[in-house]
Design a protein around this motif. Sequence first.
Motif, PDB file in Angstrom:
ATOM      1  N   SER A  28     -30.633  -6.629  22.582  1.00 36.41           N
ATOM      2  CA  SER A  28     -29.451  -6.174  21.843  1.00 36.41           C
ATOM      3  C   SER A  28     -28.551  -5.294  22.721  1.00 36.41           C
ATOM      4  CB  SER A  28     -29.877  -5.528  20.524  1.00 36.41           C
ATOM      5  OG  SER A  28     -29.835  -4.146  20.619  1.00 36.41           O
ATOM      6  N   MET A  29     -29.133  -4.483  23.611  1.00 33.88           N
ATOM      7  CA  MET A  29     -28.296  -3.645  24.489  1.00 33.88           C
ATOM      8  C   MET A  29     -27.509  -4.497  25.479  1.00 33.88           C
ATOM      9  SD  MET A  29     -30.691  -0.240  24.808  1.00 33.88           S
ATOM     10  CE  MET A  29     -32.077  -1.064  25.517  1.00 33.88           C
ATOM     11  N   ARG A  31     -26.494  -7.565  24.913  1.00 36.19           N
ATOM     12  CA  ARG A  31     -25.389  -8.183  24.154  1.00 36.19           C
ATOM     13  C   ARG A  31     -24.249  -7.187  23.959  1.00 36.19           C
ATOM     14  NH1 ARG A  31     -29.070 -10.849  21.028  1.00 36.19           N
ATOM     15  NH2 ARG A  31     -29.101  -9.134  19.541  1.00 36.19           N
ATOM     16  N   GLU A  32     -24.630  -5.942  23.604  1.00 37.02           N
ATOM     17  CA  GLU A  32     -23.602  -4.907  23.406  1.00 37.02           C
ATOM     18  C   GLU A  32     -22.848  -4.601  24.703  1.00 37.02           C
ATOM     19  OE1 GLU A  32     -25.315  -1.390  21.513  1.00 37.02           O
ATOM     20  OE2 GLU A  32     -26.161  -2.763  20.019  1.00 37.02           O
ATOM     21  N   HIS A  34     -22.084  -6.780  26.816  1.00 43.07           N
ATOM     22  CA  HIS A  34     -21.416  -8.043  27.186  1.00 43.07           C
ATOM     23  C   HIS A  34     -21.951  -8.613  28.492  1.00 43.07           C
ATOM     24  CE1 HIS A  34     -18.510  -7.436  23.924  1.00 43.07           C
ATOM     25  NE2 HIS A  34     -18.565  -6.163  24.265  1.00 43.07           N
ATOM     26  N   LYS A 446     -16.312  -8.724  30.539  1.00 42.16           N
ATOM     27  CA  LYS A 446     -17.201  -9.053  29.423  1.00 42.16           C
ATOM     28  C   LYS A 446     -17.565 -10.531  29.539  1.00 42.16           C
ATOM     29  CE  LYS A 446     -15.268  -5.479  26.496  1.00 42.16           C
ATOM     30  NZ  LYS A 446     -14.383  -5.169  25.359  1.00 42.16           N
ATOM     31  N   GLU A 448     -20.419 -13.918  28.062  1.00 43.66           N
ATOM     32  CA  GLU A 448     -21.400 -14.377  27.063  1.00 43.66           C
ATOM     33  C   GLU A 448     -22.070 -15.654  27.597  1.00 43.66           C
ATOM     34  OE1 GLU A 448     -18.854 -14.962  23.620  1.00 43.66           O
ATOM     35  OE2 GLU A 448     -18.490 -17.046  24.183  1.00 43.66           O
TER      36      GLU A 448
END
Length: 450
Positions: A28-29, A31-32, A34, A446, A448
């Motif tokens: 999760s970190m 993802r946060e 990016h 950023k 993904e």
Amino acid sequence: MPVKTIYEPFRIKSVEPIRGTTRAERESMLREAHYNLFLLKADDVLIDLLTDSGTGAMSTHQWAGIMEGDESYAGSRSFQNFKSSIQDIFGFKHVMPTHQGRAAERILFQTMCKAGDIVPNNTHFDTTRANVEFTGAEALDLQIPEGKIPDNRYPFKGNMDVAALEALIQKVGKEKIPLAMLTVTNNSGGGQPVSMENTRAVSTICRKHGIPFYIDACRFAENAYFIKLREAGYADKTPKEIAQEMFSLADGCTMSAKKDGMANIGGFLCTNDDRLAQRESDLLILTEGYPTYGGLAGRDLEAVAIGVQEALDIDYLKYRISSTAYLGNKISEHGVPIVQPPGGHAIYIDAKAFLPHVPVEQFPGVALAAELYLEGGIRAVEIGSLMFAAAAKMELVRLAIPRRVYTQSHIDYVVEVILDVWERREQIKGLKLTYEAPFLRHFTAKLEPV
Ligand code: F0G
């Protein structure tokens, strides 16, 4: 008894806790953040190999020096200590403190360069290049061809191509070359050393044509130790004697004391040229500070004065270079492709060869760095297409080792994590950009997963 175990030549007096996290937390970190490790909170990193710059641990002597810091605005005792320690090693007539390396670069190039000039270097570090280009001059890299091949084991891959330097001078004329530089060790080229023979050859050419010769000295002690290990005639010399010889060939230097100055902040600019020194010192007053502190506190000057000497300690250098090589050799024994031979301050993984199924447009270096964080909380940095866009020559992931910070068991842990990721490399996917700044995009980009 020949000792095989690498041991730290110090014991630990003060400790700083580091925090383990679960894989789910890291997912999760990440993802946060990016998928850009610059955007993580440092507290969420277990082993931080983002840089060896300003991240080292100071010695008890340095901390004692900090208490002795003289904070007088002008003529402080700490400046005298700073100047005499630096002159003892570097030998230059004028020593100007700066807040870090790039401040010394800015003052040097603004004093010496103008639009249309060309500055040759083995490989410019990114701030060095930017500071040359900011004056309108061209920053030209003249590294030897061996230095650009990751698995070539030439012992001095940081060397400058002296034939190319001579040809450049013949072609454009010495009037267009305000100075030539050598970066020791060659950071952007894999932390590889420059030989004394090459330094002497560059110096001889420059002197023949009346071109000032400067050294970007950030990792001078590591470079001196590589010369001791690898160059004929230097085995019996001390790293300090080797460093003194190296700088005796130059007219000045820039230095980031955040590396082999063993300090958390600081730098300096040196020159033998009186007239240049006057102009540089005027600029120093304009933006850095009075010439006896140059943007640093008196205590910082003390830390650097002691640090540059400690960086030349033979036991320290032996541990430093062997520990970095140990990391490189352990992972390469299992097939992980790295820039060979291991450099001084960092190991560079060849991400293109590690993830051949991830195309360059999908940032294999960033994808691999993200995976190392996910697997074990390790933070490394991509040096490739995200950082340099079309100018990227290789797709590398740099694991830079802070000085005197991590123990051999931390290094063993890093090896374990990299080998786990290597085992399941085929499952790693590429990334795509969702935001990029107009310049220096790697710091804030950023991304993904594709
Ligand atoms: N020259 C070289 C060869 C460097 O590696 C660096 C910094 C600088 C100049 C600039 O010094 O940061 O004190 O202004 N390198 C760091 C790194 C940032 O991570 O390699 P600074």
